[in-house]
Scaffold this motif. Structure first.
Motif, PDB file in Angstrom:
ATOM      1  N   ILE A 133       0.932  -1.106  -0.123  1.00  0.00           N
ATOM      2  CA  ILE A 133      -0.098   0.035   0.162  1.00  0.00           C
ATOM      3  C   ILE A 133       0.940   1.387  -0.176  1.00  0.00           C
ATOM      4  O   ILE A 133       0.465   2.067  -0.846  1.00  0.00           O
ATOM      5  N   PRO A 134       1.712   1.409   0.819  1.00  0.00           N
ATOM      6  CA  PRO A 134       2.617   2.588   0.780  1.00  0.00           C
ATOM      7  C   PRO A 134       3.508   2.784  -0.663  1.00  0.00           C
ATOM      8  O   PRO A 134       3.380   3.983  -1.153  1.00  0.00           O
ATOM      9  N   GLY A 135       3.751   1.631  -1.110  1.00  0.00           N
ATOM     10  CA  GLY A 135       4.635   1.822  -2.226  1.00  0.00           C
ATOM     11  C   GLY A 135       3.630   2.263  -3.568  1.00  0.00           C
ATOM     12  O   GLY A 135       4.117   2.930  -4.597  1.00  0.00           O
ATOM     13  N   MET A 136       2.347   1.932  -3.205  1.00  0.00           N
ATOM     14  CA  MET A 136       1.520   2.057  -4.611  1.00  0.00           C
ATOM     15  C   MET A 136       1.442   3.899  -4.461  1.00  0.00           C
ATOM     16  O   MET A 136       1.047   4.404  -5.548  1.00  0.00           O
ATOM     17  N   PHE A 137       1.304   4.405  -3.277  1.00  0.00           N
ATOM     18  CA  PHE A 137       1.190   5.854  -3.355  1.00  0.00           C
ATOM     19  C   PHE A 137       2.438   6.663  -3.207  1.00  0.00           C
ATOM     20  O   PHE A 137       2.459   7.956  -3.052  1.00  0.00           O
ATOM     21  N   ALA A 138       3.654   5.981  -3.205  1.00  0.00           N
ATOM     22  CA  ALA A 138       4.869   6.850  -3.119  1.00  0.00           C
ATOM     23  C   ALA A 138       4.977   7.939  -4.342  1.00  0.00           C
ATOM     24  O   ALA A 138       5.519   9.106  -4.046  1.00  0.00           O
ATOM     25  N   GLY A 139       4.683   7.654  -5.432  1.00  0.00           N
ATOM     26  CA  GLY A 139       4.833   8.290  -6.634  1.00  0.00           C
ATOM     27  C   GLY A 139       4.146   9.592  -6.489  1.00  0.00           C
ATOM     28  O   GLY A 139       4.126  10.798  -6.908  1.00  0.00           O
ATOM     29  N   TRP A 140       2.688   9.343  -6.034  1.00  0.00           N
ATOM     30  CA  TRP A 140       1.663  10.440  -5.805  1.00  0.00           C
ATOM     31  C   TRP A 140       2.222  11.370  -4.877  1.00  0.00           C
ATOM     32  O   TRP A 140       2.189  12.566  -4.811  1.00  0.00           O
ATOM     33  N   ILE A 141       2.950  10.781  -3.804  1.00  0.00           N
ATOM     34  CA  ILE A 141       3.455  11.816  -2.641  1.00  0.00           C
ATOM     35  C   ILE A 141       4.535  12.447  -2.954  1.00  0.00           C
ATOM     36  O   ILE A 141       4.576  13.811  -2.856  1.00  0.00           O
ATOM     37  N   TYR A 142       5.392  11.743  -4.189  1.00  0.00           N
ATOM     38  CA  TYR A 142       6.383  12.544  -4.647  1.00  0.00           C
ATOM     39  C   TYR A 142       6.006  13.772  -5.575  1.00  0.00           C
ATOM     40  O   TYR A 142       6.618  14.829  -5.454  1.00  0.00           O
ATOM     41  N   ASP A 143       4.866  13.482  -6.390  1.00  0.00           N
ATOM     42  CA  ASP A 143       4.342  14.671  -7.178  1.00  0.00           C
ATOM     43  C   ASP A 143       3.856  15.963  -6.204  1.00  0.00           C
ATOM     44  O   ASP A 143       4.016  16.936  -6.493  1.00  0.00           O
ATOM     45  N   ILE A 144       3.289  15.556  -5.225  1.00  0.00           N
ATOM     46  CA  ILE A 144       2.681  16.734  -4.069  1.00  0.00           C
ATOM     47  C   ILE A 144       3.807  17.306  -3.625  1.00  0.00           C
ATOM     48  O   ILE A 144       3.977  18.601  -3.797  1.00  0.00           O
ATOM     49  N   LEU A 145       4.669  16.693  -3.210  1.00  0.00           N
ATOM     50  CA  LEU A 145       6.130  17.207  -2.415  1.00  0.00           C
ATOM     51  C   LEU A 145       7.017  18.035  -3.245  1.00  0.00           C
ATOM     52  O   LEU A 145       7.464  18.908  -3.148  1.00  0.00           O
ATOM     53  N   ASN A 146       6.930  17.865  -4.580  1.00  0.00           N
ATOM     54  CA  ASN A 146       7.852  18.241  -5.498  1.00  0.00           C
ATOM     55  C   ASN A 146       7.255  19.712  -6.145  1.00  0.00           C
ATOM     56  O   ASN A 146       7.857  20.547  -6.615  1.00  0.00           O
ATOM     57  N   GLN A 147       5.868  20.253  -5.537  1.00  0.00           N
ATOM     58  CA  GLN A 147       5.640  21.328  -5.695  1.00  0.00           C
ATOM     59  C   GLN A 147       6.155  22.306  -4.564  1.00  0.00           C
ATOM     60  O   GLN A 147       5.926  23.662  -4.761  1.00  0.00           O
TER      61      GLN A 147
END
Length: 435
Positions: free
Chosen positions: A374-388
């Protein structure tokens, strides 16, 4: 006379390779083929599902055919899936098509795991099971070096030679397909057919289902089940977030915040140096626990698993160009993770002691896999948010810097769950008998 040496090494290499193909090669391949991080992490995260739910269909492997039949059949099907992936990679709709075949491959691989481990116990005497346990473990680890290191290095070399990323990875999966098609034929010839390896007689699907439900219910009636489940799901949370983005971080261009390594260099750094460090850390962890016990080593191992995550923060902020320094940082982080993971696996054994130990351990490993999925599935989404956000005031893209500091914050969960579990101080400690 069938020698175990003829089939145990190849059986456990065959068990490891599809696991690493599904969970490691897909991440690097899709990244190199331009799939976005959020999309890649989410959909490859789903590929972990068959290993999460395999306890739910493992009883049915017992009543349908023999373990030997399952092993050979799954290897054949894995080989066919590998070939299908190889043929689909060069076409436009490669992502959806290859994902479907990877999911089938994951299901066949998880079923193969069930059958292979069952066959190992049926085909060998108790003495030989003990004698060859190190052999099976060693060759599974060799599969991890091949799958995460050797095959990635080959793919990188082919990318440079062909100047065509899809064709390079297609060649790698054709190679894997040929291996599995050949190994299924080989095992058909060399694996013995022990008299004990037969479909369970007198058992019905309904009866097995009822037994499964009763065992599942008894698992949740164990003492301290709440704190144990929290430990299973959250002890590895930092690694669960990291696992989908570390390799894209190593590959991504420096102007995008990554380290700009080639695919071959990633195979060397993460798939070879990192894997060897992971194995050495695991060995050191086992030795430490045998001398002091699990309770004594729990906190040092929890810190060993969490604190080295900071090396990725340093790499993201400094972006060193030296492959040697990058390899050193990955070595330390993976050694620490391997050392800390020892406490996790031994706690699962500790928690499952008593009635239904084997079945309950299978449930524990399912929760372990779920906690990684589950955490791995959302790691990329978290990256996209933090990239802002420019949290640390650094110049250039902030995604990886912010993400790895987020992982460091997630380390708190590891420490919290360690404070909640109860462990017998003598468990895991080597005892000395006085005569």
């Amino acid at each position: 006379m069938y020698s175990p040496w003829k089939w145990i090494p190849t059986l456990y290499v065959s068990e490891g390779l599809p696991y690493f193909a599904v969970n490691t090669l897909t991440v690097i391949m899709y990244t190199n083929m331009g799939v976005g991080l959020a999309e890649m992490a989410f959909f490859t995260g789903w590929l972990y599902l068959p290993w999460v739910i395999k306890p739910f269909w493992s009883p049915f492997v017992d009543i349908l055919k023999t373990k030997r039949w399952w092993v050979v059949s799954m290897q054949l099907l894995i080989g066919i899936c590998m070939a299908a992936v190889a043929m689909a990679l060069p076409i436009g709709a490669f992502f959806s098509i290859t994902l479907a075949f990877f999911w089938l491959m994951a299901f066949f691989s998880a079923t193969h795991d069930i059958a292979a481990d069952g066959y190992y116990m049926l085909a060998l005497s108790a003495h030989d099971q003990a004698a060859f346990v190190g052999v099976r473990s060693t060759f599974f680890r060799i599969a991890s070096v091949i799958g995460q290191g050797g095959l990635v290095i080959i793919a990188g070399w082919l990318e440079e030679s062909y100047e065509d990323v899809p064709l390079a990875w297609s060649s790698v999966f054709f190679l894997l397909s040929a291996f599995f098609l050949c190994i299924s034929v080989y095992h058909m010839k060399v694996m013995p057919s022990p008299s004990s390896d037969k479909s369970a007689s007198g058992k019905t699907i309904g009866g097995i289902f009822n037994d499964f439900v009763m065992t599942f219910v008894s698992f949740f009636k164990r003492n301290h089940i709440g704190s144990a489940l929290a430990f299973m799901l959250l002890y590895r949370l930092p690694e669960a977030f990291c696992i989908k983005l570390v390799q894209p971080f190593l590959i991504s261009p420096r102007e995008c915040g990554g380290l700009g390594l080639t695919t071959s260099e990633v195979g060397l750094v993460n798939g070879t140096v990192g894997v060897i460090a992971l194995l050495l850390g695991g060995i050191a962890g086992g030795i430490a626990i045998s001398r002091g016990g699990l309770k004594q080593w729990l906190w040092p191992m929890a810190l060993s698993l969490t604190l080295p995550c900071g090396f990725y923060c340093v790499l993201a902020m400094l972006q060193p160009e030296s492959v040697t320094w990058i390899s050193f940082a990955v070595f330390i982080e993976q050694f620490g993770y391997g050392f800390g993971f020892s406490a996790y696996m031994l706690y699962l054994i500790y928690f499952c002691r008593g009635d239904n130990q084997t079945s309950h351990y299978a449930f524990c490993t399912a929760f372990m896999a779920f906690g990684m999925m589950i955490p791995g599935m959302f790691a990329g989404w978290i990256y996209d948010i933090l990239n802002q956000y420019n949290i640390f005031g650094a110049s250039g893209p902030q995604g990886y810097i912010n993400f790895f500091w987020f992982v460091m914050a997630a380390c708190i969960s590891t420490l919290v769950v360690c404070s909640k579990i109860e462990i017998d101080p003598s468990f895991g400690k080597k005892t000395v008998e006085c005569v």
